[in-house]
Each structure stands twice: as C-alpha cells, then as structure tokens.
Scaffold this active site. Structure first.
Site, mmCIF file in Angstrom:
data_model
loop_
_atom_site.group_PDB
_atom_site.id
_atom_site.type_symbol
_atom_site.label_atom_id
_atom_site.label_comp_id
_atom_site.label_asym_id
_atom_site.label_seq_id
_atom_site.Cartn_x
_atom_site.Cartn_y
_atom_site.Cartn_z
ATOM 1 N N HIS A 175 -53.826 78.074 -26.663
ATOM 2 C CA HIS A 175 -54.261 78.096 -25.262
ATOM 3 C C HIS A 175 -54.554 79.488 -24.723
ATOM 4 C CE1 HIS A 175 -53.370 73.843 -24.267
ATOM 5 N NE2 HIS A 175 -52.443 73.985 -25.200
ATOM 6 N N LYS A 181 -54.341 79.126 -8.184
ATOM 7 C CA LYS A 181 -53.952 79.160 -9.596
ATOM 8 C C LYS A 181 -52.825 80.170 -9.721
ATOM 9 C CE LYS A 181 -58.290 80.440 -10.538
ATOM 10 N NZ LYS A 181 -58.764 79.613 -11.639
ATOM 11 N N ARG A 182 -52.196 80.264 -10.912
ATOM 12 C CA ARG A 182 -51.196 81.301 -11.098
ATOM 13 C C ARG A 182 -51.803 82.674 -10.791
ATOM 14 N NH1 ARG A 182 -45.882 79.910 -13.056
ATOM 15 N NH2 ARG A 182 -45.704 82.138 -13.368
ATOM 16 N N LYS A 237 -56.993 86.796 -14.005
ATOM 17 C CA LYS A 237 -57.665 85.803 -13.155
ATOM 18 C C LYS A 237 -58.358 86.446 -11.953
ATOM 19 C CE LYS A 237 -54.369 82.152 -14.485
ATOM 20 N NZ LYS A 237 -55.199 81.077 -15.073
ATOM 21 N N THR A 244 -58.808 74.536 -15.960
ATOM 22 C CA THR A 244 -58.940 73.103 -15.707
ATOM 23 C C THR A 244 -59.079 72.867 -14.207
ATOM 24 O OG1 THR A 244 -56.531 73.024 -15.881
ATOM 25 C CG2 THR A 244 -57.790 72.185 -17.762
ATOM 26 N N LYS A 292 -61.569 70.279 -11.696
ATOM 27 C CA LYS A 292 -61.123 69.452 -10.572
ATOM 28 C C LYS A 292 -61.984 69.729 -9.335
ATOM 29 C CE LYS A 292 -56.608 69.841 -12.661
ATOM 30 N NZ LYS A 292 -55.363 70.636 -12.733
#
Ligand code: KOT
Length: 828
Positions: free
Chosen positions: A371, A566-567, A572, A674, A678
């Site tokens: 991952h 998100k985290r 990110k 992911t 969504k």
C-alpha cells in the site's frame, strides 16, 4: 439551477422496499424485547444508546437468520483477509440497508416513539484503523459479502481504536476512544475459538523418524487469543461473512503461586502484559512503528488467524497439503507478513511436512498487497528483536533467505562486486544499518501474487522498491486498483442522489452501478440538473449546520465547498492548500471589489500524535482560519474551517456536500487514494495531481471533467535531483514568496511570530514534497475552477458526468478481479 424542484426523500429505499405492516410489528416487538430482556431497560428510561443496542440486537438476529440460511455447505475455497486495521465506522445503516429493513426499522421505532436518526447517531464508530488501508479492508469485507465470496476477515479487537481528536487553541489534542465502553451489540464472543500464542523462549531439537531433525519451540510466555465475530451482511442479505477479531487474554488470569507468595502486583503483571496486546491501535499512518508491542500485535493476530484457518481446513479436508486448493490468504500490507514463517513453522514443526512441501503450500496460499512505497513506511525489524521474541521464526527466515540467495547465486554474477550488491538488494535481511528483516521482501518472496493498488503504484513497485525481486518472477506483481463500496459511500451516505439515480435509470442501478452511465444523457437537461443540484444543496445545508455546531463558524451553502479530508501527512500536501488559501486571502485583500468566487475551504483529518510537522500544519490551518474568518474585508468570499475528529461517519456527512475534492499529493507518493473515488462518485469535481488512482479517475471521467495540475512522478524525481530547486522556485514566484513571507513573519501567529518557521524554513531549504514546484500551477488551476463555478450549467454537467462514469471504482469490481486473478475462487 438553484431552487429545489423535487423534494429530496429521506431515503431511496422507500420506493424500492417499503415497510410492510407485519415486518414492522415483528421488528418493533423484537426491539422492545431486546430492550427489556437483553438490556434490562424500560422504554421510559432508555437513552438513544440503549435504543441503538436494542435495535442492533434485533437486526443481528435477522442477520444470523440470513447467515444460517445461506451458509450450510462448505465452500470449495475461502478467502482469508488478514489486516491489522479495519476502519469500519458504524454498522447499523449497512445492516439495515443490506437487509432492506431501513424503512421497516424507521417505522418500528416510530411506533415506539423513537427517531431512527437519533438512534443511528448513538452508534459509536468502530475506528479500528487509521485511514485508507483500514477503510479499504472494510470496503472489501462488505463487497465480498455482497458478491458472494466466502471470506473471513481477521484482525484485532482493540479496546481503543483511533484516538479522539479535539483542538485546544488550534493544537491537536488526543483522547482515548472508548467504543467498547458499553459493549458491542454486533459481536459474538467465541471463547471456544481460543488459541495459545507463544513469545520468546528457545528452540530445541530432537531427531524424529528417518533421521530427520525436528525442532520444537518452547515459548517463555503464552497469550490467549479469543475470537470475537462481527457478522458482515452483504447487499440484499444474500451472503453473510464474519470479521473475526482477536482479543488478547492472559494464559492464567493471575499467577496464583506469586499471589499466594505475597507478590500481589507481580501476580497480575503478566496479565497486564498479555492484555496490552489488544489494548490500543497504533495511531501512525503510512509509517512503520518500531516498537516491540507492535511486533507482538502483528504476531499475535497473524498466528491466531493462521492456526484458526489451518485447523478449519484440516477439520474439513483432513490433509493440510491441500490448503492452497481451499484457502487463499491475503496479507494487507506487511503487518501480517510474519504469516510466511508462521505457516512454515506450523507445517514443519506441527504437521511434520518436509521443507519443500511446506514451502509449496505456503507460496501457493499467501498473497500480499503493498500500500505504500514511502521509505519510512517500509517495515523492517531488528534481527536481535526477532530472535528474542520469535526465535523459531527467525531460524525459518534465515533458511528461506539462504535458499533464496543460493538459488540466485547459482545464476552467475558470482564473485563480482556487482554480485554482492545484487544479493544484498534481494536479501530478506538488510545489513546496511544494523541487521534488520525486510518484511516487504519476506512477504513478496512468500507470496504467490503481489499487488499494487493503482496502475501507477504497481508500475512504481516494479521499477523501484521491488525491481530486483520483480525481475526474478515477472508475473508475480499484478495491479488491482482499489475500489469503494457503493452501498456505504453512495446509497447510504447520499440517499437523495441515489433516489434520483433510481428514478432516472431504474432500481437496477442498486445492483449494477454501470447503469449510472444512463445519467450522462441528462447532464445538460435543466430539470434533471435542478434536481441533482437540489440534492447537493440539501447536503451542503446539513454540513453547514454541523460546521456551525462544532466550530461556531457560519458558512454560506451557496459558496463553493472545497474539501480536503484525509490523514494529515506532508506528502498529501495540506500545506500546499493552506498556502494557496493565504495567497487567495492576499489577493482578495488587494482587490476587495473584484467578484471573487465565494469559497469555503474545509479541512479535516488526524495527525499521528508524534508527527510534529503534521500537528504544526493543523495549527497553521486553524490560525489561518481564524484570521481569514475574522477579517470583515473578506466577508463571505473566503471561509476556512477545520472540523475536529474526522471519522468514517463524519466523512459520510462531508463527502456528499463537497463541490471540489482536493487530491493533491506529490506525484508518485499516494499509492491510490480512495477518498478521491468517494468524492467523484458523489459528484464533486477533483483538483488533483497525476498520482495514484487520480490517473484512472481522469481516464474514466474524462480529462475535461477533472482539474489536473503539477509535476508527474518522473518530473518529481527529476526535480528532486536539481540543486536548490525550492529556493529557485520561490524566487520565480512572487505570489508564493509573498504567502510564505506572510506566514513566516508571524501574521497568523502574532502571539508567537516564529511559530511556523519550521514549516517555511523547511520549504525553503528542502521541500521534499515539491510544494514550491507545483504552487503556481495549483494557483492557476484553482482560478480556472473559480471560473468554472461561475458557469453553473457547465459545472453541473461535469459533476453529473463524474457520477455517471465512476462505476468501475466499485470495490465489487476490485473484489471480482482479486477473486478471478489472485485467489481463483468462485463467487457463491
Ligand atoms: C502503511 C504502513 C503503516 C500504516 C499504514 C500504511 C498505509 C496506508 N500504507 N498505505 N496506506 C494507504 O492505503 C490506501 C489503500 O490502499 C491507499 O489508497 C493510500 O494511497 C495509502 O496511503
């Protein structure tokens, strides 16, 4: 395209499965009985939490009935999904909707004077995971049950899942989460399924038949793993699988000899040590946790799961050698990679197989999903620790490695410096900084198939971290792009949009998301657009209410809702979004009378408690939010919100309300994502880099319906090789320089002007994640988004095309691919 034309129904199930009178009465009486006899409560004294428990127990009974009806025969092959994380969230809407009982439950509770929504709100999230990896496991469990893959999930029943986040003056504070405080009505304790898990001790030898030496591990310590099963009901209740979570208990509750000898504290110490294993989820995401307790967790749940599934196999088939024909084990990242030597140990030491046979069984049963390729997340364990905690496993790893290296040494390249470097690269033991076991290499070597989670990520697996191992077996790595369960992320989270889809393309869309394609024809139809926009508006109003309640900030539902949830992680790039927010703030202040597109920037997400830089990014977002929101000159044109305590259930409220989805990771660093799926499914437009599954989303929704910017993965690598790239990029961008200066000068932290220097200094000196390289292009695309928003017809057409074209990202599709190409299992 504003005013809601058609009313938005509370639920799409109403036209499909309406509540029949008998079923309502049955369920009502069942809930009433559970409240009285299982919980000992009267309706008058019952709190929403009690009604939740009573309702869950009543629904569980119906799941069990479905389970017993569907599951009498022994399936030819089962899938076992081993994951240290299952980020499940609430289970009640899954259970109700998949059983077709939502309206029945609503009516039954109404007759009891209780509101279903309040009952649903009383269910605590099962937050047994950190982020994408754990949520993927939960989506896969739901999809396997829905499409009829006989499967069992294996994990840990943590007493405390992911910590609760609050803010104290904009700083993240963590509190323990207590989801089990009042029990878990969904689970069945299975004390009969208990296994002894050993740690430490020594390995002895004895010679057995035919001069073969047998080895015996005598652990110094044993912990009991006790099964707790949570039923996972699939769509339309046709199949039910189990999620089996292990709870750690002491071999002996108290050491009686010690207790009687007067050492009362010492007598319970062993128990504490044992139970610590399932006490708490480690809160780091995408980084390896080097602590001994973590390794104990990993071995504990892996060993219990492997023992359980091997015992089931032998009970059903009699011979352990046929395991690969009847079981496929999927390792969710390397956290269960110790399954490789554990399965070998069982086969060799307990079942007495020869090495070659044991290796054949192992390498035809195990599969491994990677991952992340981030170096800090690649697990390695010190050999010394492994030898102390798992001495027999370390022996087996040495032997596996010896055979692996011998095999390759045979194929030439011997003797040269080149050959030594090559063997060092493929070795399961990293000798470069102390001796450490490479769990990724171990999982890779022990698996029949290894998969990445998006096309780009799989290519990068082949060309970077696993390149040498890949060359040895070019068919081993396969791609399986992630997916999401549409039941939770579309039907349950967005009943209004689902109802609109059902009314437009037919109820078949609930079973076959490809039918969403039919919405495309309506993308420019004013009546349809009005209804689609009305659903969004209603979700935005609901989110605005949540924002007001939880942060005290008023936002205008007519503004563009620009969401990054998100985290919190540097790769990110929440910081890129915040810097762009600062630049926009400066631009608005410079030209307050231009007609700026009103935006609400919405952030949510948790930082690992020890991740200092990530916590500082949260603080910056909160400080910028305060300055911007309090500035009357900005008024409603820009608002910034950081919602506390991001969770699965909060995501279900946020995602349907988003207009813009921020997926802006440094290219090559987000394995898949992911959340991106969504949002796009629910009709938010994506602003994103060509990273992870964003690339495939672009391919599906069409390049004209997504906003792409920034360097690509190879460009990132090239840029990182240039000296001083960050300083030069800042120099070349006055807008970026001005925003950074404003932050560095303490404009958002007047009480501590140097507070954010660690962030701005790092950008100037290093900028590992290339924010400076991508900033100008990000600004450009954001202004293009402003312009696109001012053309509502164009915007809604794009949004509708996103919803219409996302069917491929269903986790049902992903699970069918795994079933066919990895597990070779038939659907039930
Ligand atoms: C790795 C090590 C420890 C804890 C978590 C991880 C982790 C999480 N690795 N990858 N993830 C995320 O997994 C998701 C599901 O595949 C991906 O969509 C996402 O890009 C990964 O960051």
């Amino acid at each position: 395209a504003r005013a809601p034309e058609a009313p938005v129904a509370a639920s799409w199930t109403a036209p499909v499965l309406s509540a029949s009178g008998d079923a309502v009465v049955d369920l009502r009486e069942s809930i009433r009985a559970k409240l009285a006899f299982a919980l000992g409560r009267t309706p008058e004294s019952a709190r929403p939490r009690d009604w939740f428990a009573a309702t869950a127990l009543a629904l569980r009974e119906r799941i069990v009935a479905a389970c017993m009806a569907s599951e009498r025969s022994v399936p030819n092959k089962r899938v076992y999904y081993l994951s240290l994380e299952f980020l499940i969230g609430r289970l009640m809407s899954d259970a109700m909707n998949n059983l077709g009982l939502t309206e029945t439950t609503r009516a039954a509770l109404r007759e009891l004077g209780v509101d279903l929504d309040a009952v649903q709100e009383a269910e605590p999230d099962a937050a047994l995971g950190n982020g994408g990896l754990g949520r993927l496991a939960a989506c896969f469990m739901e999809s396997m049950a829905s499409i009829g893959i006989p499967a069992m999930g294996y994990g840990i029943r943590y007493d405390h899942g992911l910590f609760r986040q609050s803010f104290e003056d904009g700083w993240q504070r963590e509190a323990p989460e207590t989801w089990l405080a009042e029990g878990n009505p969904w689970e069945f304790a299975r004390p009969e399924a208990t296994y002894a898990i050993g740690f430490g001790g020594a390995v002895t030898m004895s010679s057995a038949e035919a001069g073969v030496i047998r080895r015996h591990w005598q652990p110094a310590e044993t912990v009991r793993a006790v099964a707790h099963d949570v039923p996972v009901v699939g769509w339309r209740g046709r199949h039910v699988n189990a999620l089996r979570l292990w709870k750690a208990e002491a071999g002996e509750p108290v050491d009686l000899a010690r207790f009687n000898g007067g050492d009362h504290v010492g007598a319970v110490a062993a128990r504490m040590r044992a139970e610590a294993i399932s006490r708490v989820l480690y809160p780091s995401d995408s980084s390896a946790e080097g602590q001994e307790l973590r390794l104990r967790q990993e071995y504990f749940f892996t060993a219990a799961s492997i023992q359980d599934l091997v015992a089931r196999h032998v009970a059903e088939r009699g011979d352990v050698r046929s395991l690969p024909d009847h079981a496929a084990i999927q390792l969710n990242d390397t956290h269960p990679a110790i399954a490789v030597p554990e399965l070998m140990r069982l086969l060799l030491d307990v079942y007495g197989l020869a090495w070659e046979d044991a290796w054949h069984v192992t390498t035809h049963t195990l599969h491994y999903t990677n991952h992340t390729l981030l170096p800090e997340a690649l697990e390695t364990w010190p050999v010394e620790l492994m030898e102390r905690l798992l001495p027999r496993h370390m022996q087996i790893i040495y032997l596996i490695n010896w055979m692996h290296l011998e095999e390759q040494a045979k194929h030439g390249r011997q003797g040269s410096a080149d050959a030594a470097a090559y063997l060092a690269a493929i070795s399961l033991i990293d000798e470069s900084h102390g001796r450490r076991v490479r769990m990724g290499h171990l999982a890779f070597h022990g698996a029949r198939r290894v998969n990445g989670v998006s096309a780009l990520h799989t290519d990068l697996m082949r060309s970077t971290v696993f390149s040498d191992l890949h060359a040895l077996d070019p068919d081993k790595i396969v791609n399986k792009t992630n997916g999401i369960t549409f039941r939770r992320w579309f039907h349950n989270a967005n009943p209004g949009l689902t109802r609109l889809a059902v009314e437009t393309v037919g109820a078949g869309v609930l079973d076959n998301p490809e039918l969403l394609r039919g919405l495309e024809a309506q993308a420019e139809d004013p009546a349809f657009v009005a209804r689609y926009a009305a659903v969004r508006r209603e979700r935005k109003e609901a989110l605005a209410a949540i924002i007001a309640e939880r942060t005290g900030i008023d936002v205008d539902p007519a503004a563009l809702f620009d969401v990054q949830v998100k985290r919190i992680h540097e790769y990110k790039r929440q910081l890129l979004n915040i810097i762009e927010t600062v630049a926009l703030y400066q631009a608005i202040k410079a030209e307050p009378h231009r007609d700026w597109t009103p935006r609400v920037k919405i952030f949510a997400g948790k930082a690992a408690p020890s991740y200092v830089q990530a916590k500082l990014i949260i603080k910056l977002a909160c400080d910028v939010a305060r300055a911007v929101n309090d500035d009357p000159e900005v008024a409603d044109r820009l608002k910034v919100v950081f919602l506390p305590n991001y969770s699965v259930s909060l995501a279900e409220s946020i995602i349907p309300a988003a207009d813009l989805s921020e997926q802006i990771s440094t290219a090559g660093m987000e394995a898949s994502g992911t959340g991106n799926m969504k949002f796009a499914l629910n009709g938010a437009l994506t602003v994103g880099t060509l990273d992870g599954a964003n690339i495939e989303i672009r391919d599906h929704v069409g390049a004209e319906n997504i906003f792409i910017f920034g360097l690509e993965a190879d460009g990132v690598r090239a840029r990182q090789a240039e000296p001083d790239y960050a300083a030069r990029a800042i120099e070349a961008s006055p807008r970026l320089a001005a925003a950074l200066d404003m932050i560095a000068a303490g404009r958002f932290s007047p009480d501590e002007p140097g507070r954010f220097r660690p962030l701005t200094d790092d950008l100037r000196r290093r900028d590992q994640y290339l924010l400076t390289a991508d900033f100008d292009d990000y600004w450009r695309v954001q202004r293009a988004i402003d312009a696109a928003w001012r053309d509502p017809r164009g915007w809604w057409a794009k949004a509708i095309r996103n919803t219409a074209r996302m069917a491929w990202f269903s986790s049902d599709r992903a699970m069918r691919e795994y079933a066919g190409e990895i597990w070779r299992v038939r659907l039930g």
